[in-house]
Design an enzyme around this catalytic site. Structure first.
Site, PDB file in Angstrom:
ATOM      1  N   LYS A 267       0.676  -1.068  -0.339  1.00  0.00           N
ATOM      2  CA  LYS A 267      -0.070  -0.223  -0.052  1.00  0.00           C
ATOM      3  C   LYS A 267       0.958   1.620  -0.092  1.00  0.00           C
ATOM      4  CE  LYS A 267      -1.033   1.434   4.314  1.00  0.00           C
ATOM      5  NZ  LYS A 267      -1.460   2.247   4.705  1.00  0.00           N
ATOM      6  N   ASN A 268       2.171   0.827   0.955  1.00  0.00           N
ATOM      7  CA  ASN A 268       2.442   2.242   1.149  1.00  0.00           C
ATOM      8  C   ASN A 268       3.899   2.882  -0.439  1.00  0.00           C
ATOM      9  OD1 ASN A 268       1.465   2.861   3.619  1.00  0.00           O
ATOM     10  ND2 ASN A 268       2.738   2.331   4.741  1.00  0.00           N
TER      11      ASN A 268
ATOM     12  N   ARG B 100      -4.687  10.328   5.111  1.00  0.00           N
ATOM     13  CA  ARG B 100      -3.350  11.794   4.892  1.00  0.00           C
ATOM     14  C   ARG B 100      -2.849  11.291   3.629  1.00  0.00           C
ATOM     15  NH1 ARG B 100      -0.626  10.968   7.056  1.00  0.00           N
ATOM     16  NH2 ARG B 100       0.087  13.298   7.774  1.00  0.00           N
TER      17      ARG B 100
ATOM     18  N   CYS C  11      -4.412  11.481  12.866  1.00  0.00           N
ATOM     19  CA  CYS C  11      -5.287  10.539  13.082  1.00  0.00           C
ATOM     20  C   CYS C  11      -5.251   9.390  14.335  1.00  0.00           C
ATOM     21  CB  CYS C  11      -4.898   9.278  11.860  1.00  0.00           C
ATOM     22  SG  CYS C  11      -3.472   9.037  12.401  1.00  0.00           S
TER      23      CYS C  11
ATOM     24  N   ARG D  49      -0.017  14.176  13.336  1.00  0.00           N
ATOM     25  CA  ARG D  49       0.906  13.843  11.651  1.00  0.00           C
ATOM     26  C   ARG D  49       1.131  15.098  10.667  1.00  0.00           C
ATOM     27  NH1 ARG D  49      -0.601   8.920  10.520  1.00  0.00           N
ATOM     28  NH2 ARG D  49       1.285   8.724   9.094  1.00  0.00           N
TER      29      ARG D  49
ATOM     30  N   ASP E 119       5.351  -0.006  11.844  1.00  0.00           N
ATOM     31  CA  ASP E 119       3.652  -0.461  11.461  1.00  0.00           C
ATOM     32  C   ASP E 119       3.623  -1.625  11.967  1.00  0.00           C
ATOM     33  OD1 ASP E 119       3.210   1.223   8.346  1.00  0.00           O
ATOM     34  OD2 ASP E 119       3.673   1.807  10.358  1.00  0.00           O
TER      35      ASP E 119
ATOM     36  N   ILE F 186       8.433   6.314  16.706  1.00  0.00           N
ATOM     37  CA  ILE F 186       8.236   7.337  15.817  1.00  0.00           C
ATOM     38  C   ILE F 186       6.806   8.268  15.884  1.00  0.00           C
ATOM     39  CG2 ILE F 186       7.212   6.658  13.084  1.00  0.00           C
ATOM     40  CD1 ILE F 186      10.554   6.383  14.075  1.00  0.00           C
TER      41      ILE F 186
ATOM     42  N   ARG G 296      -8.490  -1.176   5.748  1.00  0.00           N
ATOM     43  CA  ARG G 296      -7.809   0.044   4.153  1.00  0.00           C
ATOM     44  C   ARG G 296      -6.181  -0.617   4.063  1.00  0.00           C
ATOM     45  NH1 ARG G 296      -7.310   5.918   7.448  1.00  0.00           N
ATOM     46  NH2 ARG G 296      -5.871   6.083   5.878  1.00  0.00           N
TER      47      ARG G 296
END
Ligand code: EPZ
Length: 418
Positions: free
Chosen positions: A22-23, A93, A117, A122, A305, A327, A397
């Site tokens: 996804k990223n 975002r 979020c 963010r 993540d 992070i 998502r």
């Protein structure tokens, strides 16, 4: 709204194939704004965030169609369109990734400030500061970033904090700027390398991607290119967490092993037995996981993540594990829910102290963000009895057919309407 109903206790066996990242797909889909024409982007995961990005592109005059995991994009540039509106950016975002390409190609961008979020505020101040350094006139008012610039100029950008999408926005903007841009303290994530590979196929001149210093020499124009998105290292890591928690023996195909060193190392330390080739991980777990500490850091450190998913495994381990999140300031939303399942976790500043040894019991739990929901599913696979994970739109998502893949591996899991 939907929920997942999971009865814990089944070990996992069989084969699972990892979907596209996804990223990586999100910045690549933003980069199509840099050149008119037709693209074929393969191995794009079928996710809510991807369809949101299609809506963002549509509002900018670019049509994107997905059939299975193949996406065709047609950019018949419409320079009058340069607004990414609040409704869309609020939903995702990562829409802020159109800021750099719009400024570079259409000389203007009006992008809603992405709100915070669940995991943190963010901010995007570093994106804005860097683009201003490249000559953009930028003001932020009424919740929008309003930017314009006839022609961006190459600059030396030093990021105070390592920022993944910040690095991606500047790398894309610099491709069409006048002269050379050097990004120092750049993010080194594998998805940055994937984006750079795509941009170079479009004709960009980029060096150093994947290191702390990236050099981009602006070119006059770019051309559309076809590309295959890299597999998702976080999805692969999540399946390692699932088998570490539930036990069993699974084969994870299409794993981007080259991008998973810190994650693989940690799973070795907790006792997961793995046979690894360059794109397949066979993972076996026959005993309780050992307690191991983790600290999240920018790549190549342990990824933030994967923090929530790893914590679920540590809740099942023998011993004490300290999990430090460097992070994001609020990425422990899963802790309260894991405690509802019997986990013994204490929060102290940026750390969670996880005391293993407890049996987890099934419970109703609430997903709060993408990776927290994955962590609750991982815990439920090993918990005694039935769990119900609510608000799984968070999960949808970022994970393609996650419950179906787990069911195929033998998990007792079903998706139901709330
Ligand atoms: C990307 O978010 C990922 N999203 C996130 O994945 C991931 O968790 C994160 O990188 C860290 O690896 C995408 O790639 C679409 P950052 P990003 O800018 O770029 C601060 C998921 O689960 N910061 O690297 O938004 C920021 O507050 C998502 O798929 C500023 O202060 O993260 C954070 O503390 C969640 N000012 C730190 O830097 C800025 O201008 C790292 O953020 C930008 C960032």
């Amino acid at each position: 709204m939907e929920k997942l109903v999971i009865n814990g206790g089944n070990k996992l066996f069989g084969e699972v194939r990892i979907s596209g990242a996804k990223n990586s797909a999100l910045p690549i889909l933003s980069a199509v704004l840099l050149a008119e024409g037709e693209y074929l982007i393969k191995n794009v995961p079928q996710l809510r965030d991807i369809s949101t990005m299609f809506k963002v592109l549509d509002s900018l005059g670019v049509t994107a169609k997905q059939i299975d995991n193949d996406v065709t994009v047609i950019n018949t540039e419409n320079p009058e369109l340069f607004t990414a509106d609040y409704e869309l950016v609020r939903t995702m975002r990562a829409s802020v990734l159109v800021l750099g390409p719009l400024l570079a190609k259409r000389s203007a961008a009006k992008v809603s400030l992405p709100g915070g979020c669940a995991i943190g505020e963010r901010p995007v101040d570093l994106h804005i500061k860097a683009l201003a350094q490249m000559g953009a006139e930028i003001d932020v008012e009424h919740g929008y970033i309003n930017a314009q610039c006839k022609k961006l100029k190459g600059a030396e950008i030093v990021f105070d904090i390592v920022t993944v999408t910040g690095t991606e926005n500047i790398m894309m903007a610099a491709c069409l700027a006048d002269g050379k841009t050097v990004i120092k303290n750049a993010a080194q994530e594998p998805e940055i390398v994937d984006l750079a590979r795509f941009l170079k196929k479009m004709g960009a001149e980029i060096k150093g991607e994947g290191t702390k210093t990236i050099e981009i020499t602006g070119v006059k124009s770019l051309n559309p290119a076809n590309y295959t998105v890299m597999p998702d290292r976080i999805e692969a890591g999540t399946f390692l967490a699932a088998v570490a928690a539930a036990g069993g023996n699974i084969t994870i195909k299409d794993s981007p092993v080259w991008a998973m060193n810190s994650v693989i190392e940690k799973f070795k330390e907790i006792g997961l037995d793995m046979d690894i080739t360059d794109n397949t991980i066979v993972a076996r777990m026959e005993q309780k996981p050992k307690a191991v500490d983790i600290t999240t850091l920018p790549y190549p450190g342990f990824p933030t993540d994967m923090q929530a998913q790893f914590m679920a495994v540590m809740a099942l381990s023998e011993g004490l594990s300290v999990i430090t999140e460097n992070i994001f300031e609020n990425r422990f939303m899963h802790v309260a829910e894991l405690k509802r399942m019997g986990a013994d976790i204490k929060l102290k500043d940026r750390s969670a102290i996880v005391k293993g040894g407890n049996k987890l019991t099934g419970a109703h739990v609430m997903a709060s963000d993408l990776r927290a929901s994955a962590s609750l599913v991982v815990a439920a696979l090993a918990a005694d009895g039935e769990s119900q994970v609510h608000r799984i739109y968070h999960l949808d998502r970022g994970y393609e057919k996650f419950d179906e893949k787990l069911k195929f591996l033998g998990a007792d899991i079903k998706r139901e309407k709330e």
